[in-house]
Design an enzyme around this catalytic site. Structure first.
Site, PDB file in Angstrom:
ATOM      1  N   ASP A  39       0.794  -1.080   0.066  1.00  0.00           N
ATOM      2  CA  ASP A  39       0.079   0.079  -0.047  1.00  0.00           C
ATOM      3  C   ASP A  39       0.869   1.210   0.113  1.00  0.00           C
ATOM      4  OD1 ASP A  39      -2.473  -1.258   0.046  1.00  0.00           O
ATOM      5  OD2 ASP A  39      -2.291  -1.551   2.181  1.00  0.00           O
ATOM      6  N   ARG A  54      -1.789   4.254  16.781  1.00  0.00           N
ATOM      7  CA  ARG A  54      -1.984   5.244  15.789  1.00  0.00           C
ATOM      8  C   ARG A  54      -1.623   6.736  16.059  1.00  0.00           C
ATOM      9  NH1 ARG A  54      -0.684   1.252  14.113  1.00  0.00           N
ATOM     10  NH2 ARG A  54      -1.313  -0.091  12.240  1.00  0.00           N
ATOM     11  N   ASP A  96      -8.058   2.527  10.905  1.00  0.00           N
ATOM     12  CA  ASP A  96      -6.776   3.409  11.113  1.00  0.00           C
ATOM     13  C   ASP A  96      -6.760   4.818  10.303  1.00  0.00           C
ATOM     14  OD1 ASP A  96      -5.678   1.601  12.725  1.00  0.00           O
ATOM     15  OD2 ASP A  96      -4.508   0.655  10.894  1.00  0.00           O
ATOM     16  N   SER A 155      -2.551 -10.329   6.970  1.00  0.00           N
ATOM     17  CA  SER A 155      -2.452  -9.210   7.216  1.00  0.00           C
ATOM     18  C   SER A 155      -2.153  -8.847   8.693  1.00  0.00           C
ATOM     19  CB  SER A 155      -3.715  -8.312   7.019  1.00  0.00           C
ATOM     20  OG  SER A 155      -3.471  -6.995   7.237  1.00  0.00           O
TER      21      SER A 155
END
Ligand code: ARG
Length: 422
Positions: free
Chosen positions: A14, A93, A122, A171
């Site tokens: 990504d 985060r 996120d 993931s």
């Protein structure tokens, strides 16, 4: 003027495709990659460094482990879990977002970008921090509607340095506080995960023996293990190893994401399990019942805010204020037993314990001038209202049954029939 954008960069698919896209699609002249260390395994930094180099990307690594570990310790004071999940990804985060903002300011970037999709939590956790700044916020994956397949093709076309043949892999998001595994077959809630999704925890059924661990608390914060004072990062790392070896800290759950999607999640979090278990055991000793009851609401609100990445807002400040006041007493030691995938408190000790052995004991007659017999009046009153309510209810029911029987009798008479005798 050169336009510069700071990108949250991991070196994965990504964020790698985001680099050329920020130039091609968004017109930025320079992309600055930022990788923030919140305790990921070292291979992840190698991957980020290598990919950055191959992309000829200006790249910075920021160490935010200490800050993150302190936030995790704050979460322990609030016994914070969201639907059973100790919030590792969630709490990391805002820490990562702040660190990237810092780099962006220091290195003259006009914008901030992340590679999150439009389906997860996120994106929201990053942006709530970033949108408080005057910088533009860009989410290429979400805004351009990218799919994994498209990204793989694009990376191939552009000859980007991404690992191929990565399909079927889970993931994974790892930091000090938890390791999260999702995606692929795991998306099916009926699918039983194979053992190889786990990395931090030994298969509980295969662990032999047991171990006692003393966890020391000061003001609700964990400060040491087995009599040795430790800083938060070391303490968490040590406990992850120690408790992970006993298979402690696995969660397989359905999670309600912020956008409303329900997802299947698997987590490992040995240190978090031990610290949360021990902390709660100490609160049981030092708090009155009313303090314990009320604190559940504080804890729940803290966890909800933490899950949303809203760790810096007026409500959090108030909750922290409450915790600062009450957690002073959460000072002492809890012994937990690690055994076969479980962590149980087996002893607790604090000078603040609201506990009188002589009062609770069966062996003493009088405590503070109060005798057993003094409880008689209390026992007479206890449940008074409930007993009365039951009586009233029974009375109403009985009289309505009698009324019905009478009506039945009247009806038979009116029909000229006789009331049958038994
Ligand atoms: N669902 C969790 C959260 O929102 C963790 C997601 C972690 N991501 C991953 N790719 N495993 O906090």
């Amino acid at each position: 003027m050169t336009k510069r954008v700071a990108l949250a960069f991991s070196g994965g698919l990504d964020t790698t495709v985001c680099v050329p896209l920020l130039e091609e699609e968004y017109g930025y002249d320079e992309v600055v990659g930022v990788t923030v260390d919140v305790g990921q395994p070292s291979e992840e930094f190698d991957e980020a460094e290598e990919t950055a180099e191959a992309l000829d990307l200006e790249h910075y690594v920021v160490d935010a482990k200490e800050e993150f570990a302190e936030l995790c310790m704050d979460s322990v004071r609030a016994n914070a879990t969201y639907q059973g999940y100790p919030l590792g990804t969630a709490l990391a985060r805002p820490v990562i977002a702040e660190a990237i903002l810092g780099v962006a300011e220091e290195h003259d970037c006009d914008a901030l970008a992340h590679g999150c999709t439009g389906k997860g939590n996120d994106q929201l956790r990053f942006e709530t921090v970033w949108r408080a700044s005057d910088k533009e916020v860009i989410a290429p994956v979400r805004e351009l509607g990218l799919t994994r397949e498209w990204e793989i093709e694009y990376a191939d076309e552009k000859d980007l340095p991404v690992e191929s043949g990565n399909e079927g892999a889970w993931s994974i998001d790892t930091n000090l506080w938890s390791r999260s595994v999702e995606g692929d077959d795991l998306e099916d809630p009926t699918y039983v995960p194979p053992e190889d999704i786990y990395d931090w925890t030994t298969t509980p059924g295969e662990v032999e023996g047991e171990e006692l661990v003393d966890v020391e608390f000061e003001g609700g914060h964990p400060v040491g293990l087995n009599g040795e004072a430790m800083d938060p990062v070391d303490l968490i790392e040590e406990l992850n190893d120690l408790a992970g070896a006993y298979g402690v800290g696995r969660t397989d759950m359905m999670e309600d994401r912020m956008l409303g999607l329900k997802v299947r999640e698997n987590y490992e979090h040995p240190a978090a399990t031990v610290l949360l278990t021990a902390h709660e055991a100490l609160e049981q000793l030092v708090f009155t019942k009313s303090e314990r009851d009320f604190k559940q609401q504080i804890d729940d609100q803290w966890a909800q805010q933490g899950y949303k990445g809203l760790v810096d807002n007026p409500l959090m400040t108030s909750l922290e204020g409450y915790l600062d006041a009450g957690q002073e007493k959460v000072t002492g030691t809890v012994t937990v037993k690690l055994q076969g995938g479980q962590c149980r408190p087996v002893a607790r000790d604090s000078e603040y314990g609201v506990y009188s052995e002589s009062a609770a004991s069966f062996n003493t007659e009088t405590v503070d001038g109060i005798e057993q017999a003094d409880a008689t009046g209390v026992a007479k009153y206890h449940g008074f209202q409930e007993r009365l309510a039951n009586e009233v209810l029974a009375g109403v029911k009985e009289s309505s049954e009698t009324d019905e029987e009478d009506e039945e009798g009247e009806k038979l008479k009116a029909d000229g029939g006789e009331v049958a005798e038994e």
